[in-house]
Design a protein around this motif. Sequence first.
Motif, PDB file in Angstrom:
ATOM      1  N   LEU A 293       0.826  -1.196   0.000  1.00 23.49           N
ATOM      2  CA  LEU A 293       0.000   0.000   0.000  1.00 23.49           C
ATOM      3  C   LEU A 293       0.870   1.259   0.000  1.00 23.49           C
ATOM      4  O   LEU A 293       0.675   2.165  -0.810  1.00 23.49           O
ATOM      5  CB  LEU A 293      -0.944  -0.009   1.204  1.00 23.49           C
ATOM      6  CG  LEU A 293      -1.940   1.137   1.295  1.00 23.49           C
ATOM      7  CD1 LEU A 293      -2.858   1.133   0.084  1.00 23.49           C
ATOM      8  CD2 LEU A 293      -2.758   1.046   2.573  1.00 23.49           C
ATOM      9  N   GLN A 294       1.848   1.333   0.909  1.00 26.52           N
ATOM     10  CA  GLN A 294       2.774   2.465   0.966  1.00 26.52           C
ATOM     11  C   GLN A 294       4.226   2.007   1.110  1.00 26.52           C
ATOM     12  O   GLN A 294       5.113   2.828   1.323  1.00 26.52           O
ATOM     13  CB  GLN A 294       2.418   3.395   2.139  1.00 26.52           C
ATOM     14  CG  GLN A 294       1.096   4.115   1.990  1.00 26.52           C
ATOM     15  CD  GLN A 294       0.839   5.090   3.118  1.00 26.52           C
ATOM     16  OE1 GLN A 294       1.663   5.307   4.007  1.00 26.52           O
ATOM     17  NE2 GLN A 294      -0.352   5.698   3.119  1.00 26.52           N
ATOM     18  N   ASP A 295       4.465   0.728   0.972  1.00 30.29           N
ATOM     19  CA  ASP A 295       5.794   0.152   1.197  1.00 30.29           C
ATOM     20  C   ASP A 295       6.516   0.012  -0.142  1.00 30.29           C
ATOM     21  O   ASP A 295       6.290  -0.936  -0.895  1.00 30.29           O
ATOM     22  CB  ASP A 295       5.645  -1.202   1.884  1.00 30.29           C
ATOM     23  CG  ASP A 295       6.978  -1.781   2.325  1.00 30.29           C
ATOM     24  OD1 ASP A 295       8.036  -1.187   1.994  1.00 30.29           O
ATOM     25  OD2 ASP A 295       6.980  -2.827   2.996  1.00 30.29           O
ATOM     26  N   ILE A 296       7.421   0.952  -0.449  1.00 29.11           N
ATOM     27  CA  ILE A 296       8.107   0.913  -1.740  1.00 29.11           C
ATOM     28  C   ILE A 296       9.127  -0.217  -1.807  1.00 29.11           C
ATOM     29  O   ILE A 296       9.583  -0.582  -2.896  1.00 29.11           O
ATOM     30  CB  ILE A 296       8.807   2.253  -2.028  1.00 29.11           C
ATOM     31  CG1 ILE A 296       9.853   2.570  -0.946  1.00 29.11           C
ATOM     32  CG2 ILE A 296       7.802   3.383  -2.151  1.00 29.11           C
ATOM     33  CD1 ILE A 296      10.678   3.799  -1.236  1.00 29.11           C
ATOM     34  N   ALA A 297       9.504  -0.777  -0.663  1.00 28.16           N
ATOM     35  CA  ALA A 297      10.514  -1.838  -0.640  1.00 28.16           C
ATOM     36  C   ALA A 297       9.912  -3.234  -0.624  1.00 28.16           C
ATOM     37  O   ALA A 297      10.661  -4.221  -0.650  1.00 28.16           O
ATOM     38  CB  ALA A 297      11.423  -1.660   0.582  1.00 28.16           C
ATOM     39  N   PHE A 298       8.586  -3.345  -0.598  1.00 33.08           N
ATOM     40  CA  PHE A 298       7.969  -4.657  -0.458  1.00 33.08           C
ATOM     41  C   PHE A 298       8.259  -5.544  -1.667  1.00 33.08           C
ATOM     42  O   PHE A 298       8.513  -6.730  -1.534  1.00 33.08           O
ATOM     43  CB  PHE A 298       6.459  -4.502  -0.255  1.00 33.08           C
ATOM     44  CG  PHE A 298       5.751  -5.791   0.038  1.00 33.08           C
ATOM     45  CD1 PHE A 298       6.152  -6.599   1.086  1.00 33.08           C
ATOM     46  CD2 PHE A 298       4.676  -6.211  -0.732  1.00 33.08           C
ATOM     47  CE1 PHE A 298       5.509  -7.790   1.365  1.00 33.08           C
ATOM     48  CE2 PHE A 298       4.025  -7.401  -0.463  1.00 33.08           C
ATOM     49  CZ  PHE A 298       4.441  -8.188   0.588  1.00 33.08           C
ATOM     50  N   GLY A 299       8.214  -4.975  -2.865  1.00 32.83           N
ATOM     51  CA  GLY A 299       8.526  -5.759  -4.059  1.00 32.83           C
ATOM     52  C   GLY A 299       9.951  -6.276  -4.045  1.00 32.83           C
ATOM     53  O   GLY A 299      10.214  -7.437  -4.390  1.00 32.83           O
ATOM     54  N   LEU A 300      10.896  -5.432  -3.632  1.00 33.93           N
ATOM     55  CA  LEU A 300      12.287  -5.873  -3.522  1.00 33.93           C
ATOM     56  C   LEU A 300      12.431  -6.975  -2.475  1.00 33.93           C
ATOM     57  O   LEU A 300      13.210  -7.914  -2.649  1.00 33.93           O
ATOM     58  CB  LEU A 300      13.190  -4.691  -3.155  1.00 33.93           C
ATOM     59  CG  LEU A 300      13.497  -3.691  -4.274  1.00 33.93           C
ATOM     60  CD1 LEU A 300      14.249  -2.496  -3.707  1.00 33.93           C
ATOM     61  CD2 LEU A 300      14.315  -4.354  -5.374  1.00 33.93           C
TER      62      LEU A 300
END
Length: 450
Positions: A293-300
């Motif tokens: 939702l707001q976690d830009i590092a989740f995909g990494l």
Amino acid sequence: MRDTLRAQLWPLPTLGVTLAVVAGVGLPRVDKRIQHDMPSWLRDYLFSGNPDAARSVLEAIAGSLVTVTALTFSLTVLTLQLASSQFSPRLLRTFTADRYVRTTLALFLATFTYALTVLRTVHTGEDGQSGFVPQASVTVAFLLTLASMLALVLFLSHLAREIRVETLMSSVHSAADRTTQRLLPEDEDRPYGNGAAGDHGGAPPETPANALTLTVGASGFLTSVDEEALLKAAVEADAVLLIDRYPGSSLIAGTPMGAAWPRTGEPFASKTRARLVKAAAEAVITGAERTDLQDIAFGLRQLTDIAAKALSPGVNDPTTAVHALSHSSALLCDLARRDLGPHLLLDDDQQVRVVLRRQNLEDLLDLAVAQPLRYGAAEPAVLARIAMLLRELAWSSASSRQPPVVAALTRLRSTIDAQDFHPAERLRLTELTQLVEQALAGQWTHSPFP
């Protein structure tokens, strides 16, 4: 709430069952009203059997759809188990958020429910009532059954494609791209290549030593921050708020997560202090798991999990790790061209009121490289891909953002030196590290054709 519902299997099937009940009650009543006035050409296309035949058809539909639904649920659970054990537990959201899976389950359950609901309206005449067959309703049940069988075939094909690791990584990559585009503005002045550009948004204010400590309200992963609520609380208290934990962080209730201080320098009143602490705790939302939702590092994080699992002794699949690093490289290069500085919320007078920390390029690069470098230290192909990742990132980063690449390059060279490689492999890896240095200097050497 939307994000929570999107990752659940039950909302769409529940809606399907509800609509099926409404249709199963309403359509037979419509049948009763129009049955005698129905045009003959339309009657030829509708179910024309007697009540016993209608009951048999509806019972067969209901019985078969129970079996098909159970099979679909079993396949879905097995797929979730495979994704969790073979790749990463954090990939389960990718499956549960799959619209195709939820739509298929909704269609199966709706067809079953509709058939049962219509079955109760069929009268044979033996119960003292006049015989009645809802022709249009039975025909709709037949059409829903045909659609369900087609959906089953398509579902199996979709499932076979979705459990492939390449499809999984592409799905993670696409989701991470959407999160990045939604949360981070692209630096339009940042050219492709090794140019100079700085972060935007200005410098955040310094935190005074006597600032009020803001504490976490509930333990869990920080899933989102209610920016509107924080800004409103800061304006009402004439304060500046700093949240130094970012989405994806693990928070423990009662521990510090930021600070607040009066903008005018006057100490807070006791009621104001209590309101600020409460408002900040309510605005920082935690959950049981990380989300995009707001976690830009989740995909990494998901891609690194796949790479680490592929490099484990029980799997030993360096090719998958290399492909995961390729996706990570693409995400990092995109992030390097965006504003990764603190997110500043301004009031109506354009004064900084809230400072939200973001993960910087150093944090993101360490997340993508550290574990594959450790677990793949003895695999030249993995080290070569890490070197290429650093080269691509060096080329895509502004000079002010290159120190993390330099530090990662030093770590990569130490790992290479510590391994017992064949001379040819060591020479190749050394050449790749030199290419990283050239990219840091704004040069890209093209290999000649053999």
